[in-house]
Design a protein around this motif. Sequence first.
Motif, PDB file in Angstrom:
ATOM      1  N   THR A 302       0.837  -1.208   0.000  1.00  0.00           N
ATOM      2  CA  THR A 302       0.000   0.000   0.000  1.00  0.00           C
ATOM      3  C   THR A 302       0.870   1.255   0.000  1.00  0.00           C
ATOM      4  OG1 THR A 302      -1.770  -1.154   1.181  1.00  0.00           O
ATOM      5  CG2 THR A 302      -1.821   1.256   1.224  1.00  0.00           C
ATOM      6  N   TYR A 304       3.911   1.502  -1.138  1.00  0.00           N
ATOM      7  CA  TYR A 304       4.557   1.601  -2.443  1.00  0.00           C
ATOM      8  C   TYR A 304       3.593   2.195  -3.473  1.00  0.00           C
ATOM      9  CZ  TYR A 304       7.394   0.322  -6.491  1.00  0.00           C
ATOM     10  OH  TYR A 304       8.135   0.377  -7.648  1.00  0.00           O
ATOM     11  N   LYS A 305       2.337   1.767  -3.417  1.00  0.00           N
ATOM     12  CA  LYS A 305       1.338   2.297  -4.358  1.00  0.00           C
ATOM     13  C   LYS A 305       1.123   3.794  -4.137  1.00  0.00           C
ATOM     14  CE  LYS A 305      -3.439   1.737  -5.887  1.00  0.00           C
ATOM     15  NZ  LYS A 305      -4.724   1.005  -5.702  1.00  0.00           N
ATOM     16  N   ASP A 340       1.572  -4.003 -11.713  1.00  0.00           N
ATOM     17  CA  ASP A 340       0.305  -3.288 -11.901  1.00  0.00           C
ATOM     18  C   ASP A 340       0.390  -1.873 -11.350  1.00  0.00           C
ATOM     19  OD1 ASP A 340      -0.825  -5.475 -13.120  1.00  0.00           O
ATOM     20  OD2 ASP A 340      -1.870  -6.194 -11.309  1.00  0.00           O
ATOM     21  N   TYR A 341       0.978  -1.733 -10.177  1.00  0.00           N
ATOM     22  CA  TYR A 341       1.129  -0.402  -9.573  1.00  0.00           C
ATOM     23  C   TYR A 341       1.984   0.503 -10.447  1.00  0.00           C
ATOM     24  CZ  TYR A 341      -0.763  -2.209  -5.136  1.00  0.00           C
ATOM     25  OH  TYR A 341      -1.560  -2.754  -4.152  1.00  0.00           O
ATOM     26  N   GLU A 342       3.036  -0.077 -11.008  1.00  0.00           N
ATOM     27  CA  GLU A 342       3.974   0.735 -11.777  1.00  0.00           C
ATOM     28  C   GLU A 342       3.394   1.169 -13.127  1.00  0.00           C
ATOM     29  OE1 GLU A 342       7.793  -1.339  -9.577  1.00  0.00           O
ATOM     30  OE2 GLU A 342       7.135  -2.060 -11.548  1.00  0.00           O
ATOM     31  N   ILE A 344       0.682   2.670 -13.202  1.00  0.00           N
ATOM     32  CA  ILE A 344      -0.034   3.898 -12.843  1.00  0.00           C
ATOM     33  C   ILE A 344       0.775   5.128 -13.249  1.00  0.00           C
ATOM     34  CG2 ILE A 344      -0.989   5.258 -10.918  1.00  0.00           C
ATOM     35  CD1 ILE A 344      -1.442   2.616  -9.448  1.00  0.00           C
TER      36      ILE A 344
END
Length: 345
Positions: A302, A304-305, A340-342, A344
């Motif tokens: 979380t 990191y996101k 997936d986060y990256e 963004i």
Amino acid sequence: MTILKRVNRFKYIILSGLIWCFCVASFAQGPSLSPHDLKESYFEKRASFEQRSTKVISPANQEELDRIVTILAENAPNSYEYHLVKYVNGNFDASLANHLLEAYKLKPTSTEVLREMFGYYAMMNDQTKTKEIASVLKNQYSTLELAYYESVFSTSSGTYYLFSGESDAYPALVLQSLGKIRSNVTIINLDFLQNDNYRKRIQSQVGGLNMKFIANEAAFVSAMINAKSSTFCVSTTVSQSYLGSSVSSMNITGLIYQKDAQDQKGKLQKFWTQVQPTLASLALSGSKEKALYGNYLPPLLTLYKLKIMNNEKDSILRNGIVALAQKIGEVEAVNGILSDYEQIE
């Protein structure tokens, strides 16, 4: 087929049926099973009947558990197994404590009865007895298990901490009994709330509650959270099914959930700073420890996101997450989440 053969075959069928009925009846009544086997069967069935969203055992399942208790009562009424199972089957009914005490007399060094004794005295708020048994029971937990629960409290500053039951509340209560965590926090055990006296004591501490718990668990938990939202913490070992309507407003801030937590990113950064040295040197052994320390991943992911969304690069955090994922055997899943986060960015 001759008449004689027909008669003999008829006799065979009847005899086979009688033998089968006798075997079934013998199993049902329990003489063919030892008290130990019946006890083990009871606990296996009870574990399989537990649900993630309620402490209620269905009537049909409870009837099956009651049947085992009855078999033990009829065939081994003076046994350790009967007294232990009789108490446990009461679902934290303190009026059955005489059975627990009798089981303890019969096998005072048994781990399973020590856990039940500890739970009983903790539920009854007998701090002297709780501390006495905690000094023995602590040896049933690994160093890393106890370190995890110390971290729950050392990385947060709440007043009320909710845990789900024996697996997570007991090690926390053991640590508190031995002075290893803050004495000014109230550890609430969802299992104990089945006991009316315990429930009323917690209600009087938290305030604003006047409701039943059994078959109303999510509403009860939500009421507790709302009554003390600024100081109420829910361990991430508790199923989110118990959070009810509060789940949408709960934020992860470490190894706990908090309602409407202010500056979630700041809290998670502080958490990461505190636990980074521990996680870097972590050496896990066994599935139990791996599952427990897997609870560090959600807060770190979380964080990191949130950093990615704020255009912050943190390769140290990323490497720390991957290293932990390797230790608990979740590399593929975690790498997928990170990717997936990256996206963004």
